[in-house]
Structure formats: C-alpha cells, structure tokens
Design a protein around this motif. Structure first.
Motif, PDB file in Angstrom:
ATOM      1  N   UNK A  69       1.141  -1.347  -0.162  1.00 13.99           N
ATOM      2  CA  UNK A  69       0.060   0.102   0.038  1.00 13.99           C
ATOM      3  C   UNK A  69       0.878   1.309   0.021  1.00 13.99           C
ATOM      4  N   UNK A  70       1.846   1.397   0.670  1.00 11.95           N
ATOM      5  CA  UNK A  70       2.963   2.306   0.816  1.00 11.95           C
ATOM      6  C   UNK A  70       3.596   2.580  -0.682  1.00 11.95           C
ATOM      7  N   UNK A  71       3.558   1.628  -1.359  1.00 11.22           N
ATOM      8  CA  UNK A  71       4.438   1.444  -2.812  1.00 11.22           C
ATOM      9  C   UNK A  71       5.714   1.494  -2.478  1.00 11.22           C
ATOM     10  N   UNK A  72       6.154   0.671  -1.447  1.00  9.18           N
ATOM     11  CA  UNK A  72       7.436   0.261  -1.499  1.00  9.18           C
ATOM     12  C   UNK A  72       8.008  -1.107  -1.899  1.00  9.18           C
TER      13      UNK A  72
ATOM     14  N   UNK B  25      -0.067   6.608  -9.927  1.00  8.13           N
ATOM     15  CA  UNK B  25       0.993   7.142  -9.074  1.00  8.13           C
ATOM     16  C   UNK B  25       0.940   6.200  -7.821  1.00  8.13           C
ATOM     17  N   UNK B  26       2.528   5.985  -7.380  1.00  4.10           N
ATOM     18  CA  UNK B  26       2.766   5.333  -6.192  1.00  4.10           C
ATOM     19  C   UNK B  26       2.896   6.571  -5.197  1.00  4.10           C
ATOM     20  N   UNK B  27       2.741   6.237  -3.810  1.00  2.00           N
ATOM     21  CA  UNK B  27       2.037   5.201  -3.384  1.00  2.00           C
ATOM     22  C   UNK B  27       0.514   5.002  -3.476  1.00  2.00           C
ATOM     23  N   UNK B  28       0.029   4.046  -3.043  1.00  2.00           N
ATOM     24  CA  UNK B  28      -1.533   3.899  -3.108  1.00  2.00           C
ATOM     25  C   UNK B  28      -2.127   4.344  -1.919  1.00  2.00           C
ATOM     26  N   UNK B  29      -1.168   4.639  -1.010  1.00  2.00           N
ATOM     27  CA  UNK B  29      -1.722   4.828   0.365  1.00  2.00           C
ATOM     28  C   UNK B  29      -0.902   6.032   1.319  1.00  2.00           C
ATOM     29  N   UNK B  30      -1.169   6.887   1.327  1.00  2.89           N
ATOM     30  CA  UNK B  30      -0.242   8.050   2.222  1.00  2.89           C
ATOM     31  C   UNK B  30      -1.154   8.180   3.604  1.00  2.89           C
ATOM     32  N   UNK B  31      -0.272   8.395   4.507  1.00  8.84           N
ATOM     33  CA  UNK B  31      -0.850   8.462   5.830  1.00  8.84           C
ATOM     34  C   UNK B  31      -1.517   9.857   5.806  1.00  8.84           C
ATOM     35  N   UNK B  32      -2.691  10.353   6.721  1.00  7.66           N
ATOM     36  CA  UNK B  32      -3.191  11.586   6.679  1.00  7.66           C
ATOM     37  C   UNK B  32      -2.071  12.520   7.376  1.00  7.66           C
TER      38      UNK B  32
END
Lengths: 125, 365
Positions: B234-237, B357-364
C-alpha cells in the motif's frame, strides 16, 4: 477446532456433509482456512453446473495466495452460499458452519476420506 | 531447521503461525493478518524483524568506503541521520536495498534484507579493501523490534523516556528500553510513523514485553510478516525479490534518485549506471489498480490494449485499507503514464487495470 466426525474429507482439504439424503454440502476445513490466512475472495461454481470429482470448480483467495477449489463429488450444483461471496471472512471464522461454499446433488458413488484418515493426512503435512 | 528469532518463545506463546523466511522461522501472523494490518493503520503493530542483517563499519575511512561500495553519498549523511540506499553490482543491478545509519563520524550501521545479509556483508568486506575501516556482521546477535502506527510515538516515548520531537524521520538516537541499551530509529516500511529498536539479542524479550505492556492502552497488537507485506505494498515500497533484484537497476525501479553521481571518486556500478540513467528503454515500475476483488499477483502477465503481454506483475493484493486490488508491475516506459489503461491476465481472465501514481496509500498529514 477439530474436524467433525460426521463429515467426509478430501486430500484438497475440503469437507463434505452427506447428511442430507442425496445432497452434499461442501466447504473447506479449518486446516485449509488457517493455512490460507484471511480469505478475501471466493469464486464458486454456479447453480446448474455439472461437477466432476477432482476437477477445479472455483477459486479461493487469501491476502497472500490463490488456491483452486476442487469438486469433491460428481453431481449438479443446486445451491451456492452467496453470503460467503459477499463476506469471504466467514470461511475463516466458521469454516464448518456458515462458511459452507456450495451444495451438490450427488450422482454415483463418492470417494472421501473419513475423519481419522483426514486427521492423519494433516498431521503428516 | 530454520534459525529461530531471539523472540521465538514469545511468538509461540502468542500462538503465531510461522513462516520460513530466508532461513529464519519468523511469525507470519498471530491471528488475522487483516486485523493486524488495520491495527497498524489505526493504532500500532509490534513487529519482530530480527531476521534483518546489521553490518557495522567503523574506522576513519568508513564514510569513504561506503561511498565506494554503495550508490548513495554516505559521507554527506550527518551523524544521527539515516539514508535509504542500494548496493549494486558492477553492471548496475541491485544486490540489495539498504537503510544506512550514520551513528558517529567514523561509525555506520548498514541494515540489509535477511535474504541478502551475507551477500551484503561479503561485498562490503571486499569493497572495503584498501580503506581504513573494519566491517563487522552483527546480524546474528542483533535483534530488531519495530513499533509502527499512529500511536507508536506515544508508546515509544513512554518505553524509552526519549523526547521524540527531536527525533525526525530517518534519524536515530541511542536510548534505553527496559533498562537495556538500544538504538532507537524513526524509520519503517509500513507507510506509518514508526520506530525501530535495535538491541542485543539477549535483551529482545525484555524490550518486547515492556513495549507490549505499555502498548496495551494504545491499541498495540503483535503483527506478523503477512500484514507487513500488504502494508508496504500500500505504501508503494519495493520488496527485494519482487520489485528489486540484480536484473533491475535503481532507474528501472523508479528509484534512480538514490544514485548519487555527484559524489567524488568511483563507486561500484558507476559506469553502468551512467549509461543507464538517460536510457530507460525497457520497462519501469508502476502502480496498478482495478475494481472488483480479484488481485493481480506476483508473476501474472500485464497486457496492452490489444491483449499482448507487455509486462509482469511483481506484487499484488486486495488492499485491506483501500478495499480494491492494488499491484506493482514492470511495464514498457511508453505505457507507464498514470491513467494508462492496461489489463492483467488473472488466471486466464483479462482484467482491466489502470496505471496510477505510487504510493497507493499515504497517511493523513
């Protein structure tokens, strides 16, 4: 959770309940559910499909892997558990109950393991 | 027989399922990996990462040796800070991705993936020849515990008594936990704020127990490698063995920024990477998303609009946080723009996907 004694089993870790005259209810065992991890997707056969024992008839996906479902008996699919399609996690929480997958009108003989044979099989793994 | 973590008895007591990972028996999950994933996004997860490799370089030329051995500019890193970098072979292929901590002017710690720890240690030894530096592989006696998630700062502050406001992202500081010396770092691999505590293996259990006790009021749960994989995806790593390997240069992986050509002197891979940097003619790493619930997975073919195979999925899962499938893949540069419509062959069924685009998820924020 131990494997119920009144069920039949396959080497592919499915259970089969032949208790309802002529109709088999099919699911996967707790052993399989634990090995898979959290189930996130199931694809079941459709009502009316003709199954041949040993052939693939669906898929079950966890977060990490995909596994085939195999038909444990010959016959026609008469019901599928739509609740499991909507909420696949039930396979983990209640594999022998609400997590059943489909029902088959059995044709011909069945070739299933009894609970002792299945328990022996999973101990070897 | 797999090498047990110093925390093996703790994991057994917690009812973990184990997996063999690079010769280590590590906890895969304790119960539900989806619940563990959710806990890391919403509270905190406690990870045992003792299988990772720790290699220390000490001596007056430690910085110069690392500048030569790695693609990063490690002599530019200030003591107390860390860098994400890579070690490449002479052809520019990635041998491993690394986090390198500069602990003091003449003291670095290189953290390698478990599967590559021995390879990295050996390469660092070879590449240090002629430099005034000593290389020590401490992997066998070093434990690593990570606390990741939005409540992790509060837990770690209470466990270590450290003022974390002064500990920025990608920094480390000596600290104590449960009465033992640790290196406390604010790094991670989950997309969340998080901390990693390096200690002597014999102290790992005390530290784990102290964190567990304090963490119980902050939603902390033990978390295994299964959820770590969906979190990092999810974090695109990138994951070595999936998105990274000797067949890819950092540029192919979309991580060319880690290669520091401006540093003085030669470094292993420089010539090959100079040639590669402006000449990405093959495939590049992209993110893919789709609707539905069936995820593209490692090894599945990526198809173009005409159904021709044009690439390969390197990692994929149904995103527990986002609720739809996500994947990383290598596709031709011409098909790598966000918004490009492609498909993935999911076990015989062509399933539409879109490049994102990566990442899929970014923390608020």
């Amino acid at each position: 959770m131990s494997n119920p004694e009144n069920l039949g089993y396959t080497e592919e870790h499915e259970w089969v309940d032949l208790g309802d005259a002529g109709t088999a209810t099919v699911g996967i065992t707790v052993y399989a559910a634990e090995a898979l991890g959290d189930v996130v997707f199931v694809q079941l056969p459709e009502v009316g499909d003709k199954l041949v024992a040993g052939d693939t008839c669906g898929e079950i996906e966890s977060t990490k892997s995909v596994s085939d479902l195999y038909a444990p008996v010959n016959g026609e699919v008469v019901a599928v558990n739509e609740a499991v399609v909507d909420d696949p996690g039930v396979v983990n929480t209640d594999p022998f109950g609400e997590g059943w997958l489909f029902k088959v009108a059995v044709e011909g003989d069945t070739d299933l393991l009894d609970v002792a044979a299945y328990n022996a099989l999973t101990k070897e793994d | 027989m797999s090498n047990p973590s110093p925390l093996h008895a703790v994991h057994e007591a917690l009812g973990a399922s184990f997996t063999d990972f690079a010769g280590w028996a590590m906890p895969l999950r304790y119960g539900s990996e989806l619940a563990e994933h959710k806990a890391v996004r919403e509270a905190s997860g406690l990870f045992d990462l003792s299988h990772m490799g720790e290699i220390e370089l000490t001596g007056p030329e430690a910085a110069r040796a690392l500048d030569y051995a790695l693609v990063g500019y490690l002599s530019k890193v200030k003591p107390g800070r860390a860098r994400y970098t890579m070690i490449c072979d002479a052809d520019g292929g990635v041998l491993d991705d690394l986090v390198v901590y500069r602990l003091a002017t003449d003291h670095y710690m290189v953290v390698a993936n478990a599967s590559n720890a021995a390879v990295v240690a050996e390469a660092l030894r070879e590449r240090s020849t002629g430099f005034a530096v000593e290389v020590n592989d401490r992997s066998a006696t070093c434990a690593l515990i990570a606390v990741q998630g939005p409540t992790s700062a509060e837990i770690v502050r209470k466990v270590t008594g450290s003022d974390l406001d002064k500990l920025s992202y990608y920094a480390s500081v000596p600290a104590t936990a449960a009465g033992h010396d640790v290196l406390l770092a604010r790094t991670g691999y989950t997309g969340e704020d998080g901390f990693e505590l390096y200690s002597e293996a014999e102290h790992a259990q005390d530290i784990w127990n102290a964190i567990t006790e304090i963490g119980q009021d902050h939603g902390l749960v033990p978390a295994g490698l299964a959820c770590r994989d969906t979190l990092r995806l999810e974090a695109g790593m990138p994951l070595y063995g999936n998105e990274l390997g000797p067949e890819f240069t950092p540029f192919d992986a979309g991580l060319g920024r880690v290669v520091k050509f401006e540093k003085p002197g030669d470094f292993v891979g420089r010539e090959a990477l100079e040639r590669r940097k402006d000449n990405i003619v093959g495939t590049v790493r992209v993110g893919l998303t789709s609707t539905g619930r069936r995820a593209p997975r490692h090894g599945y073919p990526v198809l173009d609009g005409d159904g021709n195979p044009v690439g390969t999925v390197t990692s994929g899962a149904l995103s527990p946080t986002l609720g739809h499938p996500i994947a990383m893949a290598y596709v031709p540069t011409a098909l790598s723009e966000p918004g490009t419509a492609l498909a993935v062959d999911i076990r015989g069924t062509s399933t539409p996907v879109e490049v994102v685009e990566l990442p899929f998820y970014q923390r608020p924020a």
